[in-house]
Write a protein that holds these residues in place. Structure first.
Motif, PDB file in Angstrom:
ATOM      1  N   PRO A  41       0.822  -1.217   0.000  1.00  0.00           N
ATOM      2  CA  PRO A  41       0.000   0.000   0.000  1.00  0.00           C
ATOM      3  C   PRO A  41       0.852   1.261   0.000  1.00  0.00           C
ATOM      4  O   PRO A  41       1.764   1.395   0.819  1.00  0.00           O
ATOM      5  CB  PRO A  41      -0.801  -0.124   1.297  1.00  0.00           C
ATOM      6  N   GLY A  42       0.590   2.160  -0.927  1.00  0.00           N
ATOM      7  CA  GLY A  42       1.291   3.426  -0.983  1.00  0.00           C
ATOM      8  C   GLY A  42       2.697   3.356  -1.549  1.00  0.00           C
ATOM      9  O   GLY A  42       3.431   4.354  -1.521  1.00  0.00           O
ATOM     10  N   LYS A  43       3.084   2.186  -2.042  1.00  0.00           N
ATOM     11  CA  LYS A  43       4.443   2.026  -2.569  1.00  0.00           C
ATOM     12  C   LYS A  43       4.401   1.571  -4.028  1.00  0.00           C
ATOM     13  O   LYS A  43       3.385   1.087  -4.516  1.00  0.00           O
ATOM     14  CB  LYS A  43       5.219   1.000  -1.732  1.00  0.00           C
ATOM     15  N   GLU A  44       5.516   1.720  -4.694  1.00  0.00           N
ATOM     16  CA  GLU A  44       5.619   1.277  -6.078  1.00  0.00           C
ATOM     17  C   GLU A  44       5.779  -0.246  -6.131  1.00  0.00           C
ATOM     18  O   GLU A  44       6.257  -0.874  -5.183  1.00  0.00           O
ATOM     19  CB  GLU A  44       6.801   1.950  -6.760  1.00  0.00           C
ATOM     20  N   ARG A  45       5.396  -0.795  -7.252  1.00  0.00           N
ATOM     21  CA  ARG A  45       5.575  -2.221  -7.463  1.00  0.00           C
ATOM     22  C   ARG A  45       7.073  -2.531  -7.524  1.00  0.00           C
ATOM     23  O   ARG A  45       7.834  -1.802  -8.155  1.00  0.00           O
ATOM     24  CB  ARG A  45       4.904  -2.631  -8.767  1.00  0.00           C
TER      25      ARG A  45
END
Length: 115
Positions: A41-45
């Motif tokens: 959540p809230g982060k890049e893949r």
């Protein structure tokens, strides 16, 4: 067309284990390297692990080395990610993907590590 169907996620306590599966179709599975990604959540893949077409070469990000094992079964067009000693930081949606491909992603499978 190329499709990826991820499964095996769930809710697990810290220290627990899960095995994810990726069913791939629409291409010659045994000819391509494969990858597992995750997105918290809230982060890049981010790329988590990769495996060569024949399964003899495997790579992992540092944070999962010694805890995760990537494998594949070409006869079943399936890839796996065995995850153990899970931590809360491993909570994410996990996706599989193919080398040399820039098309659609699968729906992913949610892994939640929480007590």
């Amino acid at each position: 067309q190329v499709q990826f169907v991820e499964s095996g996620g769930g809710l697990v306590q810290p220290g627990g284990s899960l095995r994810l599966s990726c069913a791939a179709s629409g291409f010659s599975f045994s000819l391509y390297g494969m990858r597992w990604y995750r997105q918290a959540p809230g982060k890049e893949r981010e790329l988590v692990a990769s495996i060569s077409s024949g399964g003899d070469r495997r790579n992992y990000i540092d944070s999962v080395k010694g805890r995760f094992t990537i494998s594949r079964r070409n006869a079943k067009n399936t890839m796996y990610l065995q995850m153990s000693s899970l931590k809360s930081d491993d909570t994410a949606v996990y996706y599989c993907y193919r080398d040399s491909y820039f098309g659609s992603w699968g729906q992913g499978t949610q892994v939640t590590v929480s007590s």
